[in-house]
Design a protein around this motif. Sequence first.
Motif, PDB file in Angstrom:
ATOM      1  N   GLY A   1       0.833  -1.195   0.000  1.00 27.57           N
ATOM      2  CA  GLY A   1       0.000   0.000   0.000  1.00 27.57           C
ATOM      3  C   GLY A   1       0.867   1.244   0.000  1.00 27.57           C
ATOM      4  N   PRO A   2       0.274   2.384   0.394  1.00 29.50           N
ATOM      5  CA  PRO A   2      -1.135   2.553   0.740  1.00 29.50           C
ATOM      6  C   PRO A   2      -2.033   2.561  -0.481  1.00 29.50           C
ATOM      7  CG  PRO A   2       0.026   4.645   0.896  1.00 29.50           C
ATOM      8  CD  PRO A   2       1.064   3.610   0.595  1.00 29.50           C
ATOM      9  N   SER A   3      -3.332   2.366  -0.217  1.00 33.11           N
ATOM     10  CA  SER A   3      -4.314   2.311  -1.292  1.00 33.11           C
ATOM     11  C   SER A   3      -5.619   2.925  -0.809  1.00 33.11           C
ATOM     12  CB  SER A   3      -4.555   0.864  -1.715  1.00 33.11           C
ATOM     13  OG  SER A   3      -5.361   0.194  -0.764  1.00 33.11           O
ATOM     14  N   GLU A   4      -6.628   2.853  -1.631  1.00 29.78           N
ATOM     15  CA  GLU A   4      -7.936   3.388  -1.247  1.00 29.78           C
ATOM     16  C   GLU A   4      -8.553   2.619  -0.083  1.00 29.78           C
ATOM     17  OE1 GLU A   4      -8.396   0.442  -4.591  1.00 29.78           O
ATOM     18  OE2 GLU A   4      -7.108   2.164  -4.171  1.00 29.78           O
ATOM     19  N   ASN A   5      -8.036   1.424   0.226  1.00 27.55           N
ATOM     20  CA  ASN A   5      -8.523   0.640   1.360  1.00 27.55           C
ATOM     21  C   ASN A   5      -7.880   1.057   2.684  1.00 27.55           C
ATOM     22  OD1 ASN A   5     -10.039  -1.120  -0.401  1.00 27.55           O
ATOM     23  ND2 ASN A   5      -8.118  -2.119  -0.909  1.00 27.55           N
ATOM     24  N   THR A   6      -6.763   1.772   2.606  1.00 26.99           N
ATOM     25  CA  THR A   6      -5.978   2.055   3.803  1.00 26.99           C
ATOM     26  C   THR A   6      -6.685   2.949   4.815  1.00 26.99           C
ATOM     27  OG1 THR A   6      -3.979   1.749   2.470  1.00 26.99           O
ATOM     28  CG2 THR A   6      -3.702   2.788   4.611  1.00 26.99           C
ATOM     29  N   PRO A   7      -7.454   3.959   4.406  1.00 21.60           N
ATOM     30  CA  PRO A   7      -8.149   4.774   5.425  1.00 21.60           C
ATOM     31  C   PRO A   7      -9.050   3.941   6.329  1.00 21.60           C
ATOM     32  CG  PRO A   7      -8.162   5.923   3.332  1.00 21.60           C
ATOM     33  CD  PRO A   7      -7.616   4.547   3.054  1.00 21.60           C
ATOM     34  N   ARG A   8      -9.796   3.008   5.749  1.00 20.21           N
ATOM     35  CA  ARG A   8     -10.656   2.152   6.576  1.00 20.21           C
ATOM     36  C   ARG A   8      -9.815   1.296   7.519  1.00 20.21           C
ATOM     37  NH1 ARG A   8     -14.829  -2.605   4.465  1.00 20.21           N
ATOM     38  NH2 ARG A   8     -15.591  -3.211   6.538  1.00 20.21           N
ATOM     39  N   LEU A   9      -8.696   0.789   7.018  1.00 24.56           N
ATOM     40  CA  LEU A   9      -7.804  -0.005   7.865  1.00 24.56           C
ATOM     41  C   LEU A   9      -7.274   0.838   9.021  1.00 24.56           C
ATOM     42  CD1 LEU A   9      -6.048  -2.458   8.570  1.00 24.56           C
ATOM     43  CD2 LEU A   9      -4.388  -1.650   6.861  1.00 24.56           C
ATOM     44  N   LEU A  10      -6.855   2.048   8.742  1.00 19.90           N
ATOM     45  CA  LEU A  10      -6.332   2.917   9.796  1.00 19.90           C
ATOM     46  C   LEU A  10      -7.400   3.244  10.827  1.00 19.90           C
ATOM     47  CD1 LEU A  10      -4.123   5.285   7.624  1.00 19.90           C
ATOM     48  CD2 LEU A  10      -3.317   3.537   9.234  1.00 19.90           C
ATOM     49  N   ASP A  11      -8.628   3.402  10.378  1.00 21.98           N
ATOM     50  CA  ASP A  11      -9.732   3.635  11.316  1.00 21.98           C
ATOM     51  C   ASP A  11      -9.892   2.443  12.264  1.00 21.98           C
ATOM     52  OD1 ASP A  11     -10.264   6.073  10.136  1.00 21.98           O
ATOM     53  OD2 ASP A  11     -11.954   5.334   8.939  1.00 21.98           O
ATOM     54  N   ILE A  12      -9.798   1.237  11.708  1.00 25.26           N
ATOM     55  CA  ILE A  12      -9.941   0.019  12.522  1.00 25.26           C
ATOM     56  C   ILE A  12      -8.804  -0.080  13.534  1.00 25.26           C
ATOM     57  CG2 ILE A  12      -9.843  -2.508  12.446  1.00 25.26           C
ATOM     58  CD1 ILE A  12     -11.163  -2.273   9.623  1.00 25.26           C
TER      59      ILE A  12
ATOM     60  N   LEU B   1      -0.172  -9.392   5.555  1.00 22.71           N
ATOM     61  CA  LEU B   1      -1.412  -9.100   4.844  1.00 22.71           C
ATOM     62  C   LEU B   1      -1.137  -7.962   3.856  1.00 22.71           C
ATOM     63  CD1 LEU B   1      -3.937  -9.217   7.832  1.00 22.71           C
ATOM     64  CD2 LEU B   1      -3.791 -10.876   5.962  1.00 22.71           C
ATOM     65  N   HIS B   2      -2.115  -7.659   3.022  1.00 21.28           N
ATOM     66  CA  HIS B   2      -1.976  -6.594   2.029  1.00 21.28           C
ATOM     67  C   HIS B   2      -3.169  -5.644   2.137  1.00 21.28           C
ATOM     68  CE1 HIS B   2       0.386  -9.961   0.395  1.00 21.28           C
ATOM     69  NE2 HIS B   2       1.104  -9.052  -0.253  1.00 21.28           N
ATOM     70  N   ASP B   3      -2.894  -4.360   2.248  1.00 18.71           N
ATOM     71  CA  ASP B   3      -3.997  -3.401   2.323  1.00 18.71           C
ATOM     72  C   ASP B   3      -4.416  -2.908   0.941  1.00 18.71           C
ATOM     73  OD1 ASP B   3      -1.414  -2.245   2.493  1.00 18.71           O
ATOM     74  OD2 ASP B   3      -2.176  -0.363   3.275  1.00 18.71           O
TER      75      ASP B   3
ATOM     76  N   TYR C   1      -5.906  -5.302  -1.250  1.00 13.00           N
ATOM     77  CA  TYR C   1      -6.895  -6.260  -1.738  1.00 13.00           C
ATOM     78  C   TYR C   1      -8.231  -6.095  -1.019  1.00 13.00           C
ATOM     79  CZ  TYR C   1      -2.823  -8.331  -3.948  1.00 13.00           C
ATOM     80  OH  TYR C   1      -1.697  -8.523  -4.698  1.00 13.00           O
ATOM     81  N   ARG C   2      -9.300  -6.285  -1.773  1.00 16.31           N
ATOM     82  CA  ARG C   2     -10.651  -5.953  -1.316  1.00 16.31           C
ATOM     83  C   ARG C   2     -11.094  -6.772  -0.114  1.00 16.31           C
ATOM     84  NH1 ARG C   2     -15.585  -7.465  -3.727  1.00 16.31           N
ATOM     85  NH2 ARG C   2     -14.406  -8.514  -5.375  1.00 16.31           N
ATOM     86  N   GLY C   3     -10.667  -8.021  -0.022  1.00 21.46           N
ATOM     87  CA  GLY C   3     -11.139  -8.873   1.062  1.00 21.46           C
ATOM     88  C   GLY C   3     -10.367  -8.758   2.355  1.00 21.46           C
ATOM     89  N   THR C   4      -9.237  -8.062   2.328  1.00 21.55           N
ATOM     90  CA  THR C   4      -8.332  -8.087   3.484  1.00 21.55           C
ATOM     91  C   THR C   4      -8.797  -7.210   4.636  1.00 21.55           C
ATOM     92  OG1 THR C   4      -6.458  -8.594   2.046  1.00 21.55           O
ATOM     93  CG2 THR C   4      -5.959  -7.720   4.238  1.00 21.55           C
ATOM     94  N   VAL C   5      -9.038  -5.938   4.375  1.00 22.20           N
ATOM     95  CA  VAL C   5      -9.387  -5.020   5.455  1.00 22.20           C
ATOM     96  C   VAL C   5     -10.641  -5.463   6.213  1.00 22.20           C
ATOM     97  CG1 VAL C   5     -10.072  -2.652   6.009  1.00 22.20           C
ATOM     98  CG2 VAL C   5      -8.151  -3.070   4.456  1.00 22.20           C
ATOM     99  N   PRO C   6     -11.698  -5.966   5.544  1.00 16.09           N
ATOM    100  CA  PRO C   6     -12.863  -6.442   6.300  1.00 16.09           C
ATOM    101  C   PRO C   6     -12.557  -7.615   7.228  1.00 16.09           C
ATOM    102  CG  PRO C   6     -13.476  -6.038   4.025  1.00 16.09           C
ATOM    103  CD  PRO C   6     -11.981  -5.938   4.091  1.00 16.09           C
ATOM    104  N   ALA C   7     -11.457  -8.321   6.975  1.00 14.59           N
ATOM    105  CA  ALA C   7     -11.085  -9.445   7.835  1.00 14.59           C
ATOM    106  C   ALA C   7     -10.366  -9.005   9.105  1.00 14.59           C
ATOM    107  CB  ALA C   7     -10.179 -10.420   7.065  1.00 14.59           C
TER     108      ALA C   7
END
Length: 262
Positions: A75-86, A217-219, A221-227
């Motif tokens: 990353g970072p990617s468009e998924n990273t903000p949600r990951l950082l929030d978590i 893990l990879h931030d 990919y679409r399935g990773t952050v929800p896990a």
Amino acid sequence: MGRIGRISGLLAAISLTLGLSGCGAQYDTTSPRSAREHATADAKHVSLDTSEGGAGAGAVDCAKAKCVALTFDAGPSENTPRLLDILKREHVHASFFMLGKNHIEKHPDLVRRIADEGHELANHTWSHKILTKTDSDEVRSQLSRVQDAVEKLTGRKPLLMRPPQGRTDERVSKISKELGLAQVLWSVTAKDYRTTDSALIKKRVLEQTDRDGIILLHDIYRGTVPAVPGILAELKKRGYTVVTVSRLLAPATAEPGKVYRP
């Protein structure tokens, strides 16, 4: 065990080694536990750093706590903000091994946020070239471009790098040492680059995780952050403390050129 069984076991071990390191490359590795024990025995290696990932007073002691390091690649990617929030909500810090091209250069605001929120900034090369198949000048460029970009954005250079596909050798280690970078491999992979099934990603991580492990893990990919929320909840339930790689090594400090692997 019979002769055939012994041979089968040997081949399996060789296959595992080749799969992680690539092409049978030979190099020495240091485990987090070994790094900590060596630092404790040798006072000159003890870090009193209280910054990102350091061994400052009041921080978790992974020689006593049941620690596991959480890392994210590419990353970072468009998924990273949600990951950082978590991670912020769960009071967890992770190590981010970032790519330069299309990632650091595309999301400078996220690099700053990763730094500002206390996560560990780390290097995953500029464009994910396999370093063992790349000439030395290009290896230096792949690593130094990320170093310079991160320093420009945050004021500090990464101390850790992860070679793409975990492929390294003595030459890559020598160049890493010149650039002040230690190498970090892993013990847990969900192979999240092959699936978007968050439940499967969680299952794979939890099946492989043990004390002093390093989770990959990879931030991107679409399935990773929800896990991630489920992974963190179950790890906590099992008594784990989730930390950065540098915290896992503390009171040792990662030594440039060395390869760390559980």
